[in-house]
Write a protein that holds these residues in place. Structure first.
Motif, PDB file in Angstrom:
ATOM      1  N   UNK A   8       0.855  -1.183   0.000  1.00 63.35           N
ATOM      2  CA  UNK A   8       0.000   0.000   0.000  1.00 63.35           C
ATOM      3  C   UNK A   8       0.886   1.226   0.000  1.00 63.35           C
ATOM      4  N   UNK A   9       0.484   2.228  -0.783  1.00 62.43           N
ATOM      5  CA  UNK A   9       1.252   3.468  -0.867  1.00 62.43           C
ATOM      6  C   UNK A   9       0.305   4.615  -1.183  1.00 62.43           C
ATOM      7  N   UNK A  10       0.730   5.809  -0.799  1.00 60.37           N
ATOM      8  CA  UNK A  10      -0.093   6.982  -1.051  1.00 60.37           C
ATOM      9  C   UNK A  10       0.763   8.236  -1.041  1.00 60.37           C
ATOM     10  N   UNK A  11       0.168   9.302  -1.537  1.00 59.92           N
ATOM     11  CA  UNK A  11       0.750  10.612  -1.308  1.00 59.92           C
ATOM     12  C   UNK A  11       0.021  11.242  -0.123  1.00 59.92           C
ATOM     13  N   UNK A  18      -5.070   5.527   3.952  1.00 60.24           N
ATOM     14  CA  UNK A  18      -4.062   4.469   4.039  1.00 60.24           C
ATOM     15  C   UNK A  18      -3.991   3.923   5.454  1.00 60.24           C
ATOM     16  N   UNK A  19      -3.945   4.788   6.436  1.00 58.98           N
ATOM     17  CA  UNK A  19      -3.870   4.345   7.833  1.00 58.98           C
ATOM     18  C   UNK A  19      -5.072   3.483   8.202  1.00 58.98           C
ATOM     19  N   UNK A  38       4.283   8.672   4.997  1.00 56.26           N
ATOM     20  CA  UNK A  38       3.976   8.444   6.404  1.00 56.26           C
ATOM     21  C   UNK A  38       3.444   9.672   7.127  1.00 56.26           C
ATOM     22  N   UNK A  39       3.165  10.727   6.405  1.00 59.94           N
ATOM     23  CA  UNK A  39       2.675  11.927   7.063  1.00 59.94           C
ATOM     24  C   UNK A  39       1.987  12.862   6.091  1.00 59.94           C
ATOM     25  N   UNK A  40       1.490  13.991   6.585  1.00 57.10           N
ATOM     26  CA  UNK A  40       0.697  14.903   5.759  1.00 57.10           C
ATOM     27  C   UNK A  40       1.498  15.876   4.896  1.00 57.10           C
ATOM     28  N   UNK A  41       2.826  15.850   4.996  1.00 60.60           N
ATOM     29  CA  UNK A  41       3.621  16.779   4.196  1.00 60.60           C
ATOM     30  C   UNK A  41       3.484  16.459   2.712  1.00 60.60           C
ATOM     31  N   UNK A  42       3.446  17.488   1.892  1.00 60.02           N
ATOM     32  CA  UNK A  42       3.275  17.331   0.449  1.00 60.02           C
ATOM     33  C   UNK A  42       4.411  16.506  -0.157  1.00 60.02           C
ATOM     34  N   UNK A  43       4.026  15.486  -0.930  1.00 61.26           N
ATOM     35  CA  UNK A  43       4.965  14.633  -1.650  1.00 61.26           C
ATOM     36  C   UNK A  43       4.425  14.416  -3.059  1.00 61.26           C
TER      37      UNK A  43
END
Length: 144
Positions: A8-11, A18-19, A38-43
């Protein structure tokens, strides 16, 4: 890894979903290969589509889940790889058809456009539905 392992992966647009889905998968006995974020920072979603493509190609998993805000960008990025059949779904029917007729190996949903109960239903159906083969096998073979 076993056949009961899923990646599983997400931006950042899919982190909350995802969590939630990781908890559900783990509770159902699945091993989860969490490819981030793993967090809310923009990727950038293409980076996570690439990680999924690599996990499928090297055999760590047979199936995966990708999430971004709408699911659109990450599905476009994932489908650039010939061995990935990523299906953006919005409901149970789409989840069933993407497996049964298209042998999708990656379920894609929008973290900002799909509600949690719909996402849970789609994931359950995606995991339980087998590819029907038959007339669909010829078509799926043309995708790669």
């Amino acid at each position: 890894m076993s056949a009961k392992t899923i990646a599983i992966a997400c931006d950042h647009g899919g982190i909350e979903m995802k969590d939630l889905l990781v908890k559900d998968l783990t509770a159902s006995g699945w091993s989860v290969l969490d490819l981030g974020t793993d967090g809310p920072d923009s990727v950038d979603y293409p980076d996570f589509a690439l990680k999924m493509a690599e996990a499928l190609k090297d055999g760590r998993v047979q199936r995966g889940v990708l999430l971004c805000g709408t699911g659109i960008g990450i599905s476009i990025a994932a489908n650039r790889f010939a061995h990935v059949r990523a299906a953006l779904v919005h409901d149970a029917f789409g989840a069933r058809m993407c497996r049964g007729h298209n042998d999708a190996n990656v379920l894609v949903m929008g973290g900002r456009t799909t509600g949690p109960e719909v996402a849970r239903d789609c994931l359950k159906i995606f995991l339980e539905t087998e590819f029907e083969g038959g007339r669909h096998a010829r078509r799926v073979a043309k995708l790669s």
